[in-house]
Scaffold this motif. Structure first.
Motif, PDB file in Angstrom:
ATOM      1  N   ARG A  89      16.242 150.159  27.782  1.00 36.56           N
ATOM      2  CA  ARG A  89      15.623 150.497  29.071  1.00 36.56           C
ATOM      3  C   ARG A  89      15.595 149.282  29.997  1.00 36.56           C
ATOM      4  N   ASP A  90      15.577 148.072  29.435  1.00 33.49           N
ATOM      5  CA  ASP A  90      15.485 146.851  30.230  1.00 33.49           C
ATOM      6  C   ASP A  90      16.840 146.209  30.513  1.00 33.49           C
ATOM      7  N   GLN A  91      17.914 146.814  30.022  1.00 29.71           N
ATOM      8  CA  GLN A  91      19.247 146.219  30.149  1.00 29.71           C
ATOM      9  C   GLN A  91      20.094 146.993  31.157  1.00 29.71           C
ATOM     10  N   PRO A  92      20.542 146.329  32.234  1.00 27.62           N
ATOM     11  CA  PRO A  92      21.381 147.012  33.226  1.00 27.62           C
ATOM     12  C   PRO A  92      22.683 147.522  32.611  1.00 27.62           C
ATOM     13  N   LEU A  93      23.160 148.594  33.182  1.00 31.33           N
ATOM     14  CA  LEU A  93      24.371 149.269  32.718  1.00 31.33           C
ATOM     15  C   LEU A  93      25.222 149.594  33.930  1.00 31.33           C
ATOM     16  N   HIS A  94      26.509 149.330  33.859  1.00 33.27           N
ATOM     17  CA  HIS A  94      27.408 149.698  34.960  1.00 33.27           C
ATOM     18  C   HIS A  94      27.963 151.093  34.689  1.00 33.27           C
ATOM     19  N   ILE A  95      27.646 152.033  35.578  1.00 34.05           N
ATOM     20  CA  ILE A  95      28.104 153.413  35.434  1.00 34.05           C
ATOM     21  C   ILE A  95      29.102 153.726  36.541  1.00 34.05           C
ATOM     22  N   SER A  96      30.220 154.329  36.168  1.00 26.44           N
ATOM     23  CA  SER A  96      31.244 154.713  37.117  1.00 26.44           C
ATOM     24  C   SER A  96      30.631 155.570  38.224  1.00 26.44           C
ATOM     25  N   GLY A  97      30.883 155.190  39.459  1.00 30.18           N
ATOM     26  CA  GLY A  97      30.400 155.959  40.599  1.00 30.18           C
ATOM     27  C   GLY A  97      28.973 155.647  41.021  1.00 30.18           C
ATOM     28  N   ARG A  98      28.226 154.900  40.216  1.00 30.49           N
ATOM     29  CA  ARG A  98      26.841 154.551  40.559  1.00 30.49           C
ATOM     30  C   ARG A  98      26.631 153.055  40.664  1.00 30.49           C
ATOM     31  N   GLY A  99      27.460 152.278  39.988  1.00 29.97           N
ATOM     32  CA  GLY A  99      27.245 150.841  39.936  1.00 29.97           C
ATOM     33  C   GLY A  99      26.228 150.489  38.866  1.00 29.97           C
ATOM     34  N   TRP A 100      25.495 149.411  39.078  1.00 29.32           N
ATOM     35  CA  TRP A 100      24.527 148.932  38.090  1.00 29.32           C
ATOM     36  C   TRP A 100      23.238 149.727  38.184  1.00 29.32           C
ATOM     37  N   VAL A 101      22.774 150.199  37.035  1.00 30.44           N
ATOM     38  CA  VAL A 101      21.544 150.992  36.965  1.00 30.44           C
ATOM     39  C   VAL A 101      20.730 150.580  35.739  1.00 30.44           C
ATOM     40  N   LEU A 102      19.465 150.976  35.765  1.00 35.43           N
ATOM     41  CA  LEU A 102      18.606 150.912  34.584  1.00 35.43           C
ATOM     42  C   LEU A 102      18.301 152.347  34.204  1.00 35.43           C
ATOM     43  N   LEU A 103      18.407 152.670  32.936  1.00 33.15           N
ATOM     44  CA  LEU A 103      18.105 154.008  32.443  1.00 33.15           C
ATOM     45  C   LEU A 103      16.672 154.033  31.937  1.00 33.15           C
ATOM     46  N   ASP A 104      15.998 155.166  32.124  1.00 34.51           N
ATOM     47  CA  ASP A 104      14.650 155.285  31.578  1.00 34.51           C
ATOM     48  C   ASP A 104      14.661 156.276  30.421  1.00 34.51           C
ATOM     49  N   ASP A 105      13.517 156.444  29.794  1.00 34.85           N
ATOM     50  CA  ASP A 105      13.433 157.311  28.619  1.00 34.85           C
ATOM     51  C   ASP A 105      13.090 158.754  28.975  1.00 34.85           C
ATOM     52  N   GLU A 106      12.998 159.035  30.280  1.00 37.32           N
ATOM     53  CA  GLU A 106      12.708 160.391  30.733  1.00 37.32           C
ATOM     54  C   GLU A 106      13.949 161.082  31.302  1.00 37.32           C
ATOM     55  N   GLY A 107      15.111 160.461  31.122  1.00 44.42           N
ATOM     56  CA  GLY A 107      16.361 161.058  31.596  1.00 44.42           C
ATOM     57  C   GLY A 107      16.692 160.697  33.027  1.00 44.42           C
ATOM     58  N   GLY A 108      16.120 159.619  33.545  1.00 42.66           N
ATOM     59  CA  GLY A 108      16.403 159.179  34.903  1.00 42.66           C
ATOM     60  C   GLY A 108      17.056 157.807  34.928  1.00 42.66           C
ATOM     61  N   TRP A 109      17.327 157.341  36.149  1.00 43.32           N
ATOM     62  CA  TRP A 109      17.917 156.031  36.341  1.00 43.32           C
ATOM     63  C   TRP A 109      17.487 155.493  37.692  1.00 43.32           C
ATOM     64  N   THR A 110      17.515 154.181  37.818  1.00 51.06           N
ATOM     65  CA  THR A 110      17.228 153.522  39.089  1.00 51.06           C
ATOM     66  C   THR A 110      18.287 152.452  39.308  1.00 51.06           C
ATOM     67  N   PRO A 111      18.607 152.169  40.579  1.00 49.89           N
ATOM     68  CA  PRO A 111      19.580 151.099  40.846  1.00 49.89           C
ATOM     69  C   PRO A 111      19.076 149.774  40.282  1.00 49.89           C
ATOM     70  N   ALA A 112      20.003 148.941  39.851  1.00 48.11           N
ATOM     71  CA  ALA A 112      19.665 147.634  39.301  1.00 48.11           C
ATOM     72  C   ALA A 112      20.512 146.574  39.970  1.00 48.11           C
ATOM     73  N   GLN A 113      20.025 145.359  39.945  1.00 46.28           N
ATOM     74  CA  GLN A 113      20.806 144.246  40.459  1.00 46.28           C
ATOM     75  C   GLN A 113      21.947 143.948  39.495  1.00 46.28           C
ATOM     76  N   THR A 114      23.038 143.440  40.046  1.00 42.15           N
ATOM     77  CA  THR A 114      24.159 143.008  39.219  1.00 42.15           C
ATOM     78  C   THR A 114      23.695 141.824  38.376  1.00 42.15           C
ATOM     79  N   PRO A 115      23.914 141.876  37.067  1.00 37.00           N
ATOM     80  CA  PRO A 115      23.544 140.717  36.236  1.00 37.00           C
ATOM     81  C   PRO A 115      24.235 139.465  36.762  1.00 37.00           C
ATOM     82  N   ASN A 116      23.569 138.317  36.671  1.00 37.70           N
ATOM     83  CA  ASN A 116      24.149 137.097  37.243  1.00 37.70           C
ATOM     84  C   ASN A 116      25.044 136.358  36.271  1.00 37.70           C
ATOM     85  N   ASP A 117      25.828 135.459  36.825  1.00 37.12           N
ATOM     86  CA  ASP A 117      26.819 134.693  36.046  1.00 37.12           C
ATOM     87  C   ASP A 117      26.186 133.895  34.918  1.00 37.12           C
ATOM     88  N   THR A 118      24.978 133.384  35.104  1.00 43.92           N
ATOM     89  CA  THR A 118      24.403 132.510  34.097  1.00 43.92           C
ATOM     90  C   THR A 118      24.123 133.251  32.791  1.00 43.92           C
TER      91      THR A 118
END
Length: 124
Positions: A89-118
């Motif tokens: 739930r705390d790890q961003p995921l890149h999804i085709s057509g949505r970009g970076w998101v965070l998934l929740d445990d209720e079947g939803g998602w929210t936009p997330a920042q792109t993980p940084n280079d470091t």
């Protein structure tokens, strides 16, 4: 429990729009499967939570599902896999057509920042 509940399966399928999270292919026209981001081998109480499951085309050896298992370094970079010490739930995921998101445990998602280079996760 060896499989996600029917309710969780429906939540994941609906959230992902019956499409492969990696390539966007419609799983109404190609075979697909639910993939555990934190692998089954890391047995833990949250194994079958919606934040840990995504739809991918193919099986564990074919299509994008096979690609994830054959290319773990790239899969970790894109959030398709998460490490045993991480909570999906705390790890961003890149999804085709949505970009970076965070998934929740209720079947939803929210936009997330792109993980940084470091963190070694910079990926479009």
């Amino acid at each position: 429990m060896s499989q996600p509940s029917d309710q969780v399966k429906r939540m994941v399928d609906r959230r992902d729009g019956w499409r492969c999270a990696r390539c966007g292919a419609s799983l109404e026209s190609v075979p697909g499967s639910r993939h555990h981001r934190r692998p089954r081998s890391h047995a833990w109480a949250g194994l079958h939570l919606a934040s840990n499951l995504i739809l991918l085309c193919g099986s564990g050896t074919t299509g994008c599902h096979g690609w994830v298992h054959a290319n773990p370094a790239q899969a970790y970079e894109r959030g398709l896999l998460v490490h045993s010490w991480q909570y999906p739930r705390d790890q961003p995921l890149h999804i085709s057509g949505r970009g970076w998101v965070l998934l929740d445990d209720e079947g939803g998602w929210t936009p997330a920042q792109t993980p940084n280079d470091t963190e070694g996760n910079n990926h479009e």
